[in-house]
Design a protein around this motif. Structure first.
Motif, PDB file in Angstrom:
ATOM      1  N   LEU A 138      11.521  80.998  40.757  1.00 38.75           N
ATOM      2  CA  LEU A 138      13.001  81.446  40.434  1.00 38.75           C
ATOM      3  C   LEU A 138      13.271  80.525  39.147  1.00 38.75           C
ATOM      4  O   LEU A 138      14.115  81.069  38.074  1.00 38.75           O
ATOM      5  CB  LEU A 138      14.000  81.074  41.480  1.00 38.75           C
ATOM      6  N   CYS A 139      13.048  79.149  39.276  1.00 35.38           N
ATOM      7  CA  CYS A 139      13.606  78.172  38.113  1.00 35.38           C
ATOM      8  C   CYS A 139      12.797  78.812  36.704  1.00 35.38           C
ATOM      9  O   CYS A 139      13.440  78.764  35.521  1.00 35.38           O
ATOM     10  CB  CYS A 139      13.080  76.944  38.415  1.00 35.38           C
ATOM     11  N   PHE A 140      11.522  79.124  36.946  1.00 39.02           N
ATOM     12  CA  PHE A 140      10.874  79.394  35.680  1.00 39.02           C
ATOM     13  C   PHE A 140      11.451  80.744  34.995  1.00 39.02           C
ATOM     14  O   PHE A 140      11.661  80.857  33.849  1.00 39.02           O
ATOM     15  CB  PHE A 140       9.323  79.523  35.943  1.00 39.02           C
ATOM     16  N   LEU A 141      11.415  81.760  35.872  1.00 44.30           N
ATOM     17  CA  LEU A 141      12.174  82.880  35.579  1.00 44.30           C
ATOM     18  C   LEU A 141      13.648  82.829  34.991  1.00 44.30           C
ATOM     19  O   LEU A 141      13.913  83.532  33.873  1.00 44.30           O
ATOM     20  CB  LEU A 141      12.355  83.998  36.755  1.00 44.30           C
ATOM     21  N   GLY A 180      14.590  94.453  28.737  1.00 43.79           N
ATOM     22  CA  GLY A 180      13.224  94.735  28.768  1.00 43.79           C
ATOM     23  C   GLY A 180      12.832  93.329  29.717  1.00 43.79           C
ATOM     24  O   GLY A 180      11.802  93.668  30.669  1.00 43.79           O
ATOM     25  N   TYR A 181      13.131  92.231  29.646  1.00 47.68           N
ATOM     26  CA  TYR A 181      12.629  91.148  30.434  1.00 47.68           C
ATOM     27  C   TYR A 181      13.317  91.664  31.754  1.00 47.68           C
ATOM     28  O   TYR A 181      12.297  91.529  32.763  1.00 47.68           O
ATOM     29  CB  TYR A 181      13.321  90.048  30.090  1.00 47.68           C
ATOM     30  N   ALA A 207      14.805  90.391  42.957  1.00 48.98           N
ATOM     31  CA  ALA A 207      16.341  89.938  43.122  1.00 48.98           C
ATOM     32  C   ALA A 207      16.561  89.545  41.727  1.00 48.98           C
ATOM     33  O   ALA A 207      17.690  89.851  41.107  1.00 48.98           O
ATOM     34  CB  ALA A 207      16.318  88.823  44.021  1.00 48.98           C
ATOM     35  N   CYS A 208      15.708  88.964  40.970  1.00 45.29           N
ATOM     36  CA  CYS A 208      16.114  88.193  39.431  1.00 45.29           C
ATOM     37  C   CYS A 208      16.269  89.365  38.690  1.00 45.29           C
ATOM     38  O   CYS A 208      17.153  89.585  37.741  1.00 45.29           O
ATOM     39  CB  CYS A 208      15.043  87.295  39.133  1.00 45.29           C
ATOM     40  N   GLY A 209      15.342  90.144  38.486  1.00 43.77           N
ATOM     41  CA  GLY A 209      15.250  91.524  37.775  1.00 43.77           C
ATOM     42  C   GLY A 209      16.760  92.176  37.750  1.00 43.77           C
ATOM     43  O   GLY A 209      17.507  92.522  36.622  1.00 43.77           O
ATOM     44  N   ALA A 210      17.239  92.595  39.069  1.00 41.77           N
ATOM     45  CA  ALA A 210      18.280  93.452  39.180  1.00 41.77           C
ATOM     46  C   ALA A 210      19.528  92.681  38.946  1.00 41.77           C
ATOM     47  O   ALA A 210      20.563  93.344  38.483  1.00 41.77           O
ATOM     48  CB  ALA A 210      18.493  93.948  40.766  1.00 41.77           C
ATOM     49  N   ILE A 211      19.592  91.592  39.398  1.00 40.59           N
ATOM     50  CA  ILE A 211      20.910  90.833  38.927  1.00 40.59           C
ATOM     51  C   ILE A 211      21.072  90.530  37.620  1.00 40.59           C
ATOM     52  O   ILE A 211      22.067  90.781  37.007  1.00 40.59           O
ATOM     53  CB  ILE A 211      20.593  89.297  39.718  1.00 40.59           C
ATOM     54  N   LEU A 212      19.937  90.212  36.754  1.00 41.93           N
ATOM     55  CA  LEU A 212      19.799  90.009  35.230  1.00 41.93           C
ATOM     56  C   LEU A 212      20.332  91.262  34.557  1.00 41.93           C
ATOM     57  O   LEU A 212      21.049  91.365  33.713  1.00 41.93           O
ATOM     58  CB  LEU A 212      18.451  89.528  34.959  1.00 41.93           C
TER      59      LEU A 212
END
Length: 623
Positions: free
Chosen positions: A95-98, A125-126, A150-155
């Motif tokens: 999570l921190c790296f993403l 795109g990311y 989760a990171c992709g959807a929230i971003l």
């Protein structure tokens, strides 16, 4: 070299230490075996160093005890083991790296290294790449898949909102379509791998991001396109475990947005100003009808889907929330002046009949207990109770509602549903309460004849409802009547409704006789008390003759009301009417006292077909 040159004494000492260590281990194991043989868990004191040694082998100072096999782990060991099972630290690191990469892209855009449009493209795109990576991680069975998804959807949701609201680089319609595509993609991932996190994050992000775009002045028709999609995805999420909260959250956001839209339109109408284009007043009723029909279909499909499973609280409550909320929202914006209110009420009555039709359809499935049927009966009854008095007026609508309650009771016996039977009781009570509230607000002078006729009709219908209830026992397998109301005591409310209707009938007749005479107001007030006291007297005599405990208890309740009314007469009236009021109460109280004193001495006569006269109410009205 040292071990090869040890003296005999040193070797003996070392051997003694090893023997002592083995002795301590054997003693500890023996203690554990003895404790388990007695059926008790090993005490913590037996595992502490130095306390589990045999008397012949005391602990040597300065020599730590070796670890004992099977010794209970400490709390820190349990936490470490849980973190290892949950892959906590790898997920946190990922999570921190993403997030670091996402913040780097944000910093590049904020510092003007790339323009806003390119930065938006890089960010989206990311986010899309993260969601695709989450798909492949789920295929591999990786524990890091939820982090990527989760990171992709929230971003994606946050980038869409910020790009549209802050930089104005993304038009409104594409922004909404991107949010819906994100939610649909996450629902597809959940369906493919049967996991709840993707659809939860995607739907919640889509719903909240759609509400946040252009807040507090969103274009409401487009917003409800998002919210309707979110509710449809929430219906799918209901098929997964641990997703019930998502459906409630999306529903509450939808209701809040409808409330905001309706209040703003009502404010515009009240101030007689032109509505802003974002309010889109011409779209309100069509959007409301579409969303209401979608909610009705979602609730129906949710009940049908769980054929042999207990109906969820959401599916049970949704029809009533949808019906009542839609009607009240429409009433906020519909004007009373141009006849639209009457049209709205007629449409609401038809919509209530649609709910009763859905209940019929569910009952035809021939499943024990007809699960879900009462949900639509409650919704139809509530909508009918709101729209019918608004369309016809409280006075003519009251007996119609009473007749509808009797019809619902008949259907409950046909369907074998105790919950539907209770709904009929509540609808009957609502009918008589709506009539009772009409007279204090408008007075008898407003509707002298219609009020009397309506009260008579309602009293007759309610009395028929009570007689039907005493002729037909509740369903044998109803959880409500089998566990809580085993004697159907709640059915007595229909008798109280009938008595209330008769009271308003006699009250109307008394008003027509006494209104123009001398001392009319005081005589009319005391006449009401006399009617109640004489009703209590008659009920008491009839209960004693029929040996009916239920009617006896109702008589006690009625005489309590008569006592309050007579006490009120003492404070506000005088003369002959007051004397008659007090005399009627004394006569009713004396009669009730004699009846209660002789009740225990006369053995009850069992009624035909009754199992226990002390527990069953075998009224002659139902014989």
């Amino acid at each position: 070299m040292r071990s090869q040159n040890m003296t005999i004494e040193e070797k003996v000492d070392r051997l003694a230490e090893q023997i002592e260590s083995l002795g301590r281990r054997v003693a500890a194991l023996e203690g554990r075996l003895a404790a388990s043989a007695r059926g008790r868990s090993a005490a913590a004191s037996t595992a502490r160093p130095g306390t589990n040694l045999p008397p012949s082998l005391p602990p040597r100072p300065g020599k730590p005890d070796p670890p004992v096999a099977g010794e209970p782990d400490s709390l820190s060991d349990e936490v470490i083991r849980w973190a290892s099972r949950a892959s906590l630290f790898p997920r946190l690191a990922t999570l921190c790296f993403l997030m670091a990469i996402a913040l780097t892209l944000r910093t590049i855009t904020d510092n003007g290294i790339v323009n806003t449009l390119i930065g938006m493209g890089l960010g989206m795109g990311y986010a899309a790449a993260l969601m695709v990576a989450g798909w492949y991680q789920y295929r591999r069975g990786s524990s890091l898949a939820p982090v990527f998804v989760a990171c992709g959807a929230i971003l994606m949701s946050s980038i869409v909102v910020e790009t549209h609201a802050r930089f104005q680089s993304l038009p409104l319609v594409p922004a909404y379509w991107m949010l819906m595509a994100t939610g649909a993609g996450m629902a597809f991932v959940s369906r493919r791998f049967t996991v709840f996190l993707p659809v939860s994050v995607g739907t919640l992000g889509m719903c909240l991001a759609g509400a946040a775009i252009d807040y507090p002045d969103p274009f409401f028709p487009y917003l409800f396109m998002i919210l309707l999609t979110a509710n449809l995805l929430g219906y799918y999420a209901g098929t997964l475990k641990r997703c019930g909260w998502l459906r409630w959250t999306v529903l509450l956001v939808t209701l809040a947005m409808f409330l905001l839209w309706g209040m703003r339109l009502a404010s515009v109408v009240a101030r007689r100003i032109t509505a802003a284009p974002a309010l889109a007043p011409g779209w309100f009723l069509p959007v409301l009808a579409t969303v209401s029909a979608a909610f009705l279909a979602i609730a129906l499909l949710g009940i049908v889907r769980g054929r042999h499973v207990k109906v969820s609280a959401f599916d049970f409550c949704l029809p009533a929330i949808n019906a009542v909320g839609s009607y009240l929202a429409a009433r906020v914006v519909v004007s009373e002046a141009d006849g639209s209110a009457l049209a709205l009420n007629l449409v609401a009555i038809l919509y209530a009949l649609v709910h009763f039709g859905a209940a019929f359809g569910l009952a035809m499935r021939k499943i024990d207990g007809v699960p879900g049927t009462n949900s639509f009966v409650v919704a139809g009854s509530a909508l009918l109770g709101l729209a019918l008095p608004a369309a016809l007026g409280s006075v003519p609508a009251a007996p119609v509602l009473g007749a509808a309650a009797l019809g619902v009771a008949v259907l409950s016996d046909r369907w074998g549903s105790g919950a539907v039977r209770v709904t009929s009781y509540l609808l009957q009570v609502y009918a008589v309460v709506s009539l009772a509230l009409h007279f204090p607000a408008n007075g008898l002078a407003a509707t002298p004849f219609a009020g009397t006729v309506s009260a008579a009709a309602l009293a007759a219908v309610a009395l028929g409802h009570y007689r039907w209830c005493r002729r037909h026992a509740p369903p044998a397998r109803s959880p409500l009547f089998e566990t809580y109301d085993t004697e159907d005591l709640s059915g007595a409310v229909t008798l109280l409704a009938a008595l209330t209707g008769f009271f308003f009938l006699l009250r109307g007749i008394a008003w027509r006789i006494l209104a123009g005479g001398p001392g009319g107001p005081e005589a009319f007030q005391c006449t009401q008390s006399i009617i109640i006291n004489l009703a209590a007297l008659g009920l008491g005599l009839y209960a004693f003759r029929a040996r009916n405990r239920e009617i006896r208890n109702v008589a006690i309740l009625v005489i309590s009301v008569g006592a309050v009314m007579s006490a009120s007469d003492l404070l506000g009236t005088k003369g002959v009417p007051l004397v008659l009021s007090v005399l009627s109460f004394g006569l009713a109280a004396a009669t009730q006292s004699i009846i209660l004193s002789r009740w225990q001495r006369v053995p009850p006569t069992p009624a035909p077909g009754s199992r226990d006269p002390d527990k069953e109410t075998a009224s002659a009205l139902g014989e």
